[in-house]
Design an enzyme around this catalytic site. Structure first.
Site, mmCIF file in Angstrom:
data_model
loop_
_atom_site.group_PDB
_atom_site.id
_atom_site.type_symbol
_atom_site.label_atom_id
_atom_site.label_comp_id
_atom_site.label_asym_id
_atom_site.label_seq_id
_atom_site.Cartn_x
_atom_site.Cartn_y
_atom_site.Cartn_z
ATOM 1 C CG ASP A 1 26.645 45.222 35.239
ATOM 2 O OD1 ASP A 1 26.272 44.505 36.020
ATOM 3 O OD2 ASP A 1 27.620 45.260 34.376
ATOM 4 C CB ILE A 2 22.255 43.009 38.324
ATOM 5 C CG1 ILE A 2 23.034 42.106 37.791
ATOM 6 C CG2 ILE A 2 21.071 43.371 37.347
ATOM 7 C CD1 ILE A 2 22.300 40.589 37.839
ATOM 8 C CG HIS B 1 28.517 42.357 27.718
ATOM 9 N ND1 HIS B 1 28.866 40.986 27.584
ATOM 10 C CD2 HIS B 1 28.827 42.859 28.966
ATOM 11 C CE1 HIS B 1 29.775 40.607 28.656
ATOM 12 N NE2 HIS B 1 29.693 41.774 29.548
ATOM 13 C CG HIS C 1 30.961 46.318 31.084
ATOM 14 N ND1 HIS C 1 30.363 46.260 32.153
ATOM 15 C CD2 HIS C 1 31.435 45.322 30.348
ATOM 16 C CE1 HIS C 1 30.704 44.748 32.352
ATOM 17 N NE2 HIS C 1 31.247 44.351 31.035
#
Length: 144
Positions: free
Chosen positions: A31-32, A100, A102
């Site tokens: 994750d950015i 998505h 996490h």
């Protein structure tokens, strides 16, 4: 795939990412905007907007791949725990509308872990309301 979807672009190799793992039907990458060191995402390769429209097979493969990767966060990064989180809808903090999961390693060391609970655990809710909500969900599910 959706050409306008950043996660579809990442899966296709048309947008940069830091890949972690790939299976026939899933793609995992860092994750950015991480909430903790090692925070990553697991997505289905086939586009689905959110939890409401992802096919059961894709959901299953994403969850199982998330679990596989989460188990390794302990040894690979020294995590003290792991959260699996899915956000469905803008009001639930979904910001990219491609399903998505996490995978968020958790650490006692707060220099590695910037997240905190968004609710107060241990605070009992209104039992009458809880019962009423349970009844309305049972009805919606056809469970009587």
């Amino acid at each position: 795939m959706s050409s306008a979807c950043i996660f579809c672009q990442i899966v296709a190799g048309d947008a940069p990412s830091a890949p972690i793992a790939e299976t026939e039907s899933t793609f995992a990458f860092m994750d950015i905007q991480p909430g903790s060191d090692g925070h990553l995402l697991v997505v289905p390769k086939r586009h689905s907007t959110d939890l409401r429209d992802i096919p059961a097979e894709d959901l299953s493969t994403v969850v199982l791949e998330s679990q596989r990767i989460a188990k390794h966060a302990f040894d690979a990064w020294g995590a003290d725990g792991v959260n699996l989180l899915n956000c469905c809808g803008a009001e639930a903090w979904q910001s990219v509308f491609h399903f998505h999961m996490h995978v968020i390693p958790r650490y006692r060391d707060k220099d590695k872990d910037r997240l905190s609970l968004p609710f107060a655990p241990g605070v009992r809710g209104d039992q009458e309301l809880i019962g009423s909500l349970a009844a309305s969900m049972r009805e919606s599910l056809g469970e009587g």
